[in-house]
Design a protein around this motif. Structure first.
Motif, PDB file in Angstrom:
ATOM      1  N   MET A   1      -0.593   5.854  -7.195  1.00  0.00           N
ATOM      2  CA  MET A   1      -1.706   6.341  -6.718  1.00  0.00           C
ATOM      3  C   MET A   1      -3.054   5.674  -6.782  1.00  0.00           C
ATOM      4  O   MET A   1      -4.038   6.036  -6.358  1.00  0.00           O
ATOM      5  CB  MET A   1      -1.912   7.669  -7.933  1.00  0.00           C
ATOM      6  N   LEU A   2      -2.878   4.756  -7.667  1.00  0.00           N
ATOM      7  CA  LEU A   2      -4.138   3.804  -7.708  1.00  0.00           C
ATOM      8  C   LEU A   2      -4.554   2.805  -6.497  1.00  0.00           C
ATOM      9  O   LEU A   2      -5.604   2.454  -6.420  1.00  0.00           O
ATOM     10  CB  LEU A   2      -3.707   2.789  -8.940  1.00  0.00           C
ATOM     11  N   GLY A   3      -3.459   2.546  -5.996  1.00  0.00           N
ATOM     12  CA  GLY A   3      -3.755   1.462  -4.996  1.00  0.00           C
ATOM     13  C   GLY A   3      -4.293   1.682  -3.491  1.00  0.00           C
ATOM     14  O   GLY A   3      -4.886   0.924  -2.663  1.00  0.00           O
ATOM     15  N   THR A   4      -4.672   3.122  -3.282  1.00  0.00           N
ATOM     16  CA  THR A   4      -5.035   3.522  -1.877  1.00  0.00           C
ATOM     17  C   THR A   4      -6.053   4.695  -2.173  1.00  0.00           C
ATOM     18  O   THR A   4      -5.961   5.378  -3.393  1.00  0.00           O
ATOM     19  CB  THR A   4      -3.848   4.118  -1.117  1.00  0.00           C
ATOM     20  N   ALA A   5      -6.835   5.100  -1.308  1.00  0.00           N
ATOM     21  CA  ALA A   5      -7.902   6.146  -1.053  1.00  0.00           C
ATOM     22  C   ALA A   5      -7.033   7.480  -0.651  1.00  0.00           C
ATOM     23  O   ALA A   5      -6.981   7.376   0.443  1.00  0.00           O
ATOM     24  CB  ALA A   5      -9.239   5.778  -0.452  1.00  0.00           C
ATOM     25  N   PRO A   6      -6.953   8.317  -1.369  1.00  0.00           N
ATOM     26  CA  PRO A   6      -5.931   9.242  -0.994  1.00  0.00           C
ATOM     27  C   PRO A   6      -6.588  10.305   0.082  1.00  0.00           C
ATOM     28  O   PRO A   6      -5.999  10.828   1.006  1.00  0.00           O
ATOM     29  CB  PRO A   6      -5.412  10.081  -2.196  1.00  0.00           C
ATOM     30  N   SER A   7      -8.035  10.478   0.059  1.00  0.00           N
ATOM     31  CA  SER A   7      -8.565  11.533   1.032  1.00  0.00           C
ATOM     32  C   SER A   7      -8.960  10.580   2.394  1.00  0.00           C
ATOM     33  O   SER A   7      -9.484  10.956   2.966  1.00  0.00           O
ATOM     34  CB  SER A   7      -9.597  11.984   0.346  1.00  0.00           C
ATOM     35  N   MET A   8      -8.526   9.590   2.376  1.00  0.00           N
ATOM     36  CA  MET A   8      -9.055   8.619   3.453  1.00  0.00           C
ATOM     37  C   MET A   8      -7.501   8.372   4.570  1.00  0.00           C
ATOM     38  O   MET A   8      -6.686   8.245   3.769  1.00  0.00           O
ATOM     39  CB  MET A   8      -9.641   7.390   3.169  1.00  0.00           C
TER      40      MET A   8
ATOM     41  N   GLU B   1      -8.064   3.978   7.879  1.00  0.00           N
ATOM     42  CA  GLU B   1      -9.534   3.697   7.224  1.00  0.00           C
ATOM     43  C   GLU B   1      -9.033   2.872   5.659  1.00  0.00           C
ATOM     44  O   GLU B   1     -10.071   2.011   5.543  1.00  0.00           O
ATOM     45  CB  GLU B   1      -9.958   4.860   6.933  1.00  0.00           C
ATOM     46  N   ASN B   2      -7.988   3.147   5.065  1.00  0.00           N
ATOM     47  CA  ASN B   2      -7.531   2.329   4.215  1.00  0.00           C
ATOM     48  C   ASN B   2      -7.330   0.951   4.433  1.00  0.00           C
ATOM     49  O   ASN B   2      -7.897   0.088   3.962  1.00  0.00           O
ATOM     50  CB  ASN B   2      -6.160   3.099   3.545  1.00  0.00           C
TER      51      ASN B   2
ATOM     52  N   LEU C   1     -10.496  -0.770   5.087  1.00  0.00           N
ATOM     53  CA  LEU C   1     -11.311  -1.275   3.923  1.00  0.00           C
ATOM     54  C   LEU C   1     -10.862  -2.515   3.238  1.00  0.00           C
ATOM     55  O   LEU C   1     -11.501  -3.235   2.764  1.00  0.00           O
ATOM     56  CB  LEU C   1     -11.134  -0.072   2.663  1.00  0.00           C
TER      57      LEU C   1
ATOM     58  N   ARG D   1       1.118   7.465  12.496  1.00  0.00           N
ATOM     59  CA  ARG D   1       0.394   8.395  11.744  1.00  0.00           C
ATOM     60  C   ARG D   1      -0.685   7.775  11.397  1.00  0.00           C
ATOM     61  O   ARG D   1      -1.188   8.020  10.077  1.00  0.00           O
ATOM     62  CB  ARG D   1       1.476   8.849  10.538  1.00  0.00           C
TER      63      ARG D   1
ATOM     64  N   SER E   1       4.579   9.203   0.666  1.00  0.00           N
ATOM     65  CA  SER E   1       5.549   9.141  -0.539  1.00  0.00           C
ATOM     66  C   SER E   1       4.832   8.016  -1.384  1.00  0.00           C
ATOM     67  O   SER E   1       4.255   7.152  -0.900  1.00  0.00           O
ATOM     68  CB  SER E   1       6.789   9.092  -0.109  1.00  0.00           C
ATOM     69  N   GLY E   2       5.392   7.989  -2.769  1.00  0.00           N
ATOM     70  CA  GLY E   2       5.057   6.925  -3.608  1.00  0.00           C
ATOM     71  C   GLY E   2       5.512   5.425  -2.963  1.00  0.00           C
ATOM     72  O   GLY E   2       4.694   4.526  -2.887  1.00  0.00           O
TER      73      GLY E   2
END
Lengths: 316, 264
Positions: B90-97, B101-102, B105, B141, B150-151
């Motif tokens: 969960m820490l390495g990416t921006a989930p709502s983007m 976009e990730n 960034l 996608r 997924s993780g």
């Protein structure tokens, strides 16, 4: 019922004005993941700065610009309390809000109300929006394009366009990343303190703009006009989300949903008042509505868990 | 490429929870070195990585990357030199983007972010190509929110992001620990590939002794905030898990049977 229909254009106009404020709240609450309570104060700061400057003969547009700037300074204060002083965001907002109460009074010359004299038609004509214009247009005394719904509608559209552009830029993206995952943002070289302060300034500037518009609409700035603004903003954000989240996927449309949310909120309030509710209970009603809507996602997750797909790399 | 000199870090100093996490760690990595880091719980593995990444500043000692002293640089400024993949997917990416976009960034890591477009058209096309190479089915996608992945997909994406703007140093902090064995193996394989293709200087923390031996050209073991084992080259290639365990109990004393279990 007749009352309600008569009040509708006014309610929609006012909803649109609050909608601009709600868009400001959306930036902090949804994009930065900060519930910024300073808006309760900065809304009035915008109104106060505008009215005092305008009644002292400053050009209307300059007065509005000044209102936005003082709002941004309020956001800067909250931002610095949060990032530079390490105070939790919600407390920083409360501190700014409290301090602004005195500042707002000071701006208004230690009076709780400063009115714009709209009996003077020359002054009235200069205003961008006014409750008077709603009636004047209905009576045919003013051209249709002076109707507050039209004028504030243009403002909202322009604001959404600018924000849509901004949040698509590198800087805007870094702001969104900060709200989405501050760890990731820092790991990608984003100064999250800077982006937070920037977001708070942007948000409070927009909130102050909305305050300046409402001051024109009501032809007065009043010390308590921003009380509960954050709750109204959240209500608009949540109503917009609940009603349109399936329909609107695009960022600009999400902002539009917020504005529509604010209109719905105001129309409902008018309807409730028309049914004979004591206006003194309005704040309780707002608080209850927002509390219920904020609880729904939590209850949904707790009692109706959705199975999330996890596992293999190949799983799409 | 990386020079760590005598770094010390104590958490919660002066309280009952005081913990000396790093006690004079020194380590020098040459350009292209791939070092694996092992050690029991609380040995200081992640602390060492966080010290390099700049999550906080060290109490004493110095850290320089590629000749630049970064000891007092804040995390976001060091990011210019460092690519990171965290243990928690969960820490390495921006989930709502979005995925693009990730990536966009990450491709601007260490650069000034102005009012140019956050994602350009040309970028989109090149990201699609890179994602196709990853073979995760993500190439179609591009505009999906990362929160839907997924993780394993997220860790693979984070790896790609870490290498987009070629870092002077890649930090992998138990980045496969939260994945199922099959996915973990795939992500490790991908890590090897990305490190090799980009010739990256890499530090990889792992709980798995076998992985620590198989991957990279150097292995260090931390114990109680110090580096107690440091093997490289041929010696490392010939190392086996039982040998490593034996080496470990020798340097740490016999009371570390619990850690043995944890490490095996």
């Amino acid at each position: 019922m007749l009352n309600l229909i008569n009040a509708l254009p006014g309610a929609v106009s006012q909803g649109l004005i609050w909608g601009i404020m709600a868009i400001g709240v959306y930036i902090t609450y949804k994009l930065l993941d900060i519930a910024d309570l300073s808006v309760d104060g900065s809304f009035c700061t915008g109104a106060a700065a505008f009215v005092v400057l305008f009644t002292n003969g400053v050009n209307l547009w300059l007065a509005m610009l000044a209102a936005v700037l003082v709002g941004m300074i309020a956001g800067l204060a909250t931002g610095l309390l949060h990032t530079f002083c390490g105070i939790p965001a919600i407390l920083s907002g409360i501190l700014t809000q409290l301090g602004l109460y005195s500042i707002n009074l000071a701006i208004m010359g230690m009076k709780s109300t400063v009115a714009v004299n709209i009996t003077d038609t020359a002054t009235l004509d200069k205003l961008l929006v006014s409750l008077r214009f709603v009636q004047d247009v209905a009576k045919g005394e003013r051209p249709l394009y002076r109707h507050p719904i039209f004028v504030v509608g243009i403002f909202t559209a322009a604001l959404i366009a600018v924000l849509y552009w901004f949040f698509g830029t590198e800087l805007g993206c870094s702001l969104r990343a900060t709200g989405s995952n501050p760890n990731m943002a820092r790991a990608q070289g984003i100064n999250t303190d800077f982006t937070k302060v920037l977001g708070l300034m942007l948000s409070n500037g927009i909130v102050a703009l909305s305050g300046a518009l409402l001051a024109q609409f009501n032809s007065a700035s009043e010390i308590n006009m921003g009380r509960g603004a954050i709750v109204i903003g959240l209500a608009a954000v949540i109503i917009g989300e609940v009603l349109f989240s399936k329909l609107f996927r695009n960022f600009a449309l999400n902002l539009l949903a917020v504005s529509i949310g604010a209109i719905i909120y105001y129309v409902v309030i008018q309807a409730v008042l028309a049914m004979g509710m004591n206006p003194n209970y309005l704040k309780l009603l707002s608080a209850t509505v927002v509390a219920v809507f904020l609880s729904v996602p939590y209850w949904k997750e707790k009692y109706m868990p959705v199975k999330v797909k996890t596992g293999g790399l190949q799983d799409a | 490429m990386l020079e760590i000199k005598e770094i010390w870090k104590t958490f919660n100093p002066g309280t009952v929870n005081e913990k000396q996490a790093l006690r004079g760690v020194s380590l020098t990595l040459k350009d292209g070195d791939f070092v694996t880091v092992i050690g029991g719980n609380g040995a200081g593995k992640s602390t060492m990585l966080n010290a390099v990444a700049g999550t906080w500043t060290v109490d004493a000692g110095s850290i320089s990357i590629g000749g630049t002293d970064v000891t007092h640089l804040p995390e976001f400024k060091r990011a210019k030199f460092i690519g990171r993949v965290f243990q928690d997917p969960m820490l390495g990416t921006a989930p709502s983007m979005q995925i693009v976009e990730n990536l966009a960034l990450a491709s601007r890591r260490g650069q000034r972010r102005g009012l140019g477009w956050g994602v350009t058209k040309e970028e989109k096309a090149s990201y699609q190509k890179m994602l196709r190479n990853l073979d995760l089915g993500l190439e179609n996608r591009l505009t999906s929110k990362v929160g839907l992945l997924s993780g394993g997909q997220r860790q693979a994406l984070t790896l790609l992001m870490a290498s987009l703007q070629k870092p002077k140093l890649l930090l992998l902090d138990e980045h496969t620990a939260a994945l199922d064995p099959k996915t973990a193996a795939k992500v490790l394989e991908l890590s090897d590939r990305i490190v090799e293709e980009n010739h990256l200087t890499t530090m990889m923390v792992t709980h798995n002794m076998k992985d620590a031996i198989v991957h990279g050209n150097r292995l260090i073991m931390l114990y109680n905030g110090r580096i107690v084992i440091d093997v490289s080259g041929e010696e490392k290639k010939r190392l086996t898990v039982p040998q490593l365990l034996e080496l470990f109990s020798k340097v740490s004393g016999s009371d570390e049977a619990d850690d043995k279990l944890l490490l095996s």
